[in-house]
Enzyme design. Structure first.
Site, PDB file in Angstrom:
ATOM      1  N   ARG A 296     -61.829 -73.643 -86.480  1.00 25.12           N
ATOM      2  CA  ARG A 296     -62.015 -75.008 -86.980  1.00 25.12           C
ATOM      3  C   ARG A 296     -61.590 -76.047 -85.943  1.00 25.12           C
ATOM      4  NH1 ARG A 296     -60.615 -74.179 -93.450  1.00 25.12           N
ATOM      5  NH2 ARG A 296     -62.692 -73.363 -93.868  1.00 25.12           N
ATOM      6  N   TYR A 440     -70.829 -75.829 -90.384  1.00 26.07           N
ATOM      7  CA  TYR A 440     -70.219 -74.488 -90.400  1.00 26.07           C
ATOM      8  C   TYR A 440     -68.685 -74.526 -90.283  1.00 26.07           C
ATOM      9  CZ  TYR A 440     -71.060 -74.450 -85.192  1.00 26.07           C
ATOM     10  OH  TYR A 440     -71.120 -74.712 -83.854  1.00 26.07           O
ATOM     11  N   GLU A 441     -68.091 -73.362 -90.374  1.00 24.27           N
ATOM     12  CA  GLU A 441     -66.612 -73.221 -90.449  1.00 24.27           C
ATOM     13  C   GLU A 441     -66.057 -73.934 -91.668  1.00 24.27           C
ATOM     14  OE1 GLU A 441     -64.876 -71.225 -88.972  1.00 24.27           O
ATOM     15  OE2 GLU A 441     -66.305 -70.707 -87.419  1.00 24.27           O
ATOM     16  N   GLY A 442     -66.802 -73.910 -92.777  1.00 24.89           N
ATOM     17  CA  GLY A 442     -66.435 -74.672 -93.963  1.00 24.89           C
ATOM     18  C   GLY A 442     -67.025 -76.065 -93.796  1.00 24.89           C
TER      19      GLY A 442
END
Ligand SMILES: Cc1cc2nc3c(=O)[nH]c(=O)nc-3n(C[C@H](O)[C@H](O)[C@H](O)COP(=O)(O)OP(=O)(O)OC[C@H]3O[C@@H](n4cnc5c(N)ncnc54)[C@H](O)[C@@H]3O)c2cc1C
Length: 601
Positions: A296, A440-442
């Site tokens: 993140r 992406y990555e949450g």
């Protein structure tokens, strides 16, 4: 064709003066980061990215990755050669532990390089970027045997890594994972299922690909509490460490997507592939979070990186392109028109980009220093403090950094007028590449909920209180200063708005959790703006000190002070509006039923 030059002057300012890396020389790893080493990483790393990676960014975007009949994938022309050069120069090993062949340098220097790589070529940077995430998870949760088997080759770049969470029916809600892991009775598992959107899932850059895969064992709870993490190599590894038989994982297809064309985004089919448990059964999500937290911060850096490269090209264009006259009268009367740089509206976009990128770089590198301190600070208390602070800041760096990074990239495209919309100028690629970092990555919606639903409340709000105190202390120290006082006061006002918004959540979100969900995005932006304001106050102080000491680089420090003033004038006022939106709560936002959303009769 767009160009890229690494922001070496600004990076040196941050590493040497703002963070004062040399003052941590008593901590492990930092003693190796002598001024010479730091300087070499910044200079040579920047050169490598500008000379090797940037030239294949646009061609990589145009060509994309190719999947062949046998499921193999080739990266665009020049990627394999560039990756070999990257590997041979050891650029991926900077901050990796020496025990596994890394150089053991501080993460700060690893992050410096990550920014340069990503600005030069975001799609390329994702291959080593995902490998770094996989390395972190194996270091934290792998067995000694797994570490010895995989880490040296992953650190050296001979093998790369991936993270496999997403499936067609589940993205954010990982509790719905269907991939199965059946014990084979010999300590290994048979992994079967379909993963989608797997970055760097198949390619020709490395001899092996080490997939970290979330799956469920038989009888596991049907929720996030039933997820386990497995290591599944593309090629099984022989006892002597060499690459062996092909494992049962194949690339079914690659996605045709908006940007990062040179990174292969794969559907991976696991058909009885052999995998091994990493960490404890049913504790896979926690292990995966180690990887995701590292990733993140890297994704937040991608927001900065695309804003930076787009900004550099927009400045050059604004100085070159001539249209109209300055509002105050011709700036260059002998020419037919003035450069568009004279127009306040163009300046607005450029100053906005400058204030964001320099502020965000300061935050990202300070974040990297906090990561170092979580492992290396001298006392347990200092390590815990750093851990709490970076935990709180991670969703802000990822969420605010990529939202604003994307906005800046589109504004820099705007500086190019119609040419910004034409592919050959390259500005559209920066916008397209920047867009994925918000997803992406949450997704950034999930980052906002992580910040407001989890991090604010953790340990009775200890982390956010520590944050308020740290910002407040710096404000108090600057308030009586002739130069910095006005900036400190502006920041104090914004911090007060953030504290009021936090209090509003405390008073209203318990009775109606939708209030939290409705305001989380606004809160994340409030905190992003205040945090960058904090970085600007700190940078302004360093610049002021340098100017007082008769520096021979006056222009640089004066620009820092001017940009800090701009930031306080032009970014901080948004905090008040965002607070009002947040305090409007969820009522009007959730008022309509499904039928009302239809625009048909
Ligand atoms: C190019 C690319 C590369 C990727 N690389 C990888 C990879 O390497 N490995 C991997 O595992 N995955 C990868 N992904 C998947 C990515 O992480 C997911 O797409 C992302 O997490 C969102 O999941 P989703 O697409 O299923 O969207 P959904 O989960 O369906 O979300 C749709 C929308 O609903 C919102 N939403 C969903 N749940 C909530 C909630 N609880 N609260 C608030 N809002 C919510 C989301 O914010 C989003 O706006 C990649 C995706 C892309 C496009």
């Amino acid at each position: 064709m767009p160009t890229y030059t690494a922001p070496t002057r600004d990076t040196r300012f941050l590493v040497n003066e703002l963070l004062d890396l040399a003052s941590y020389g008593n901590l492990p790893g930092f003693e190796m980061a002598s001024p010479d080493v730091t300087d070499a990483v910044i200079t040579e790393g920047g050169k490598f990215c500008a000379e090797v990676l940037a030239p294949i960014n646009q061609s990589g975007d145009q060509e994309g990755c190719t999947r062949h009949e046998d499921g193999s994938v080739t990266t665009p022309k020049g990627f394999k050669e560039a990756f070999n050069q990257f590997r041979e120069a050891g650029w991926g090993t900077l901050a990796q532990p020496e025990e596994f062949g890394g150089q053991g340098l501080p993460h700060v220097l690893g992050f410096v390089m990550e920014e340069f790589i990503s600005s030069a070529n975001q799609a390329f940077g994702m291959y080593p970027g995902l490998t770094n995430g996989a390395i972190s998870a194996l270091i934290a949760k792998g067995t000694q045997e797994q570490k010895e088997m995989y880490l040296p080759k992953m650190v050296s770049g001979e093998w790369t890594g991936t993270m496999n969470l997403t499936e067609p029916q589940c993205g954010t809600d990982l509790g719905m994972i269907r991939t199965k892991a059946e014990p084979k009775g010999d300590g290994s598992y048979s992994i079967t299922g379909t993963k989608i959107f797997i970055s760097a899932g198949e390619h020709d850059l490395s001899d092996n690909i080490i997939h970290l895969v979330l799956a469920k064992t038989p009888g596991a709870p049907d929720s996030t509490k039933g997820i386990s993490l497995f290591v599944v190599p593309k090629f099984l590894v022989n006892e002597d460490g060499s690459v062996g038989e092909r494992n049962g994982v194949m690339c079914g297809s690659i996605e045709h997507k908006m940007g990062i064309h040179a990174n292969s985004t794969c559907v991976l089919n696991y058909d009885g592939a052999t995998g091994w448990l990493v960490g404890e059964e049913n504790k896979g999500l926690a292990a995966m979070f180690i990887m995701m937290n590292a990733a993140r911060l890297g994704v937040g850096m991608q927001g900065l990186s695309q804003a930076e490269v787009a900004y550099q090209n927009a400045v050059a264009y604004a100085l070159d392109r001539r249209q109209g006259r300055a509002l105050t009268g011709p700036a260059e009367p002998e020419a037919q028109a003035d450069p568009i740089f004279v127009h306040p509206d163009v300046r607005r976009m450029l100053m906005d980009a400058k204030a964001f990128t320099e502020g965000m770089r300061a935050l990202s590198l300070w974040g990297a220093l906090l990561v170092d301190l979580t492992h290396k600070a001298q006392t347990e208390e200092e390590r815990a403090e750093a851990d709490a602070m970076i935990g709180l800041l991670t969703p802000v760096i990822k969420g605010y950094g990529t939202d604003k990074g994307y906005e800046v990239a589109t504004n820099m495209q705007q500086v190019f007028g119609g040419h910004g919309y034409i592919e050959e100028w390259g500005m559209s690629q920066f916008v397209r590449d920047a867009r994925i970092a918000q997803i992406y990555e949450g997704t950034n919606g999930v980052q906002a909920m992580d910040l407001c639903g989890r991090k604010l409340a953790q340990k009775g709000g200890a982390a956010i209180q520590a944050y308020f105190k740290a910002v407040g202390d710096d404000i108090a120290a600057a308030k009586d200063d002739d130069d910095l006082g006005a900036m400190a006061e502006a920041l104090e006002k914004a911090l007060g708005q953030q504290q009021a918004a936090t209090m509003w959540f405390m008073q209203n979100a318990m009775q109606n959790p939708n209030h939290l969900g409705a305001g989380a995005h606004h809160y994340m932006h409030i905190m992003g703006i205040v945090t960058l304001g904090w970085m600007w106050l700190r940078m302004a102080k360093v610049a002021q000190t340098a100017l007082a000491s008769d520096t021979d680089d006056k222009a640089f420090y004066e620009a820092k002070l001017a940009t800090a003033r701009y930031y306080m004038d032009r970014f901080l006022p948004d905090v008040g509006a965002l607070r009002r939106k947040l305090e409007a709560g969820a009522d009007t936002l959730m008022a309509l039923d499904e039928a009302a959303f239809s625009t048909a009769a």
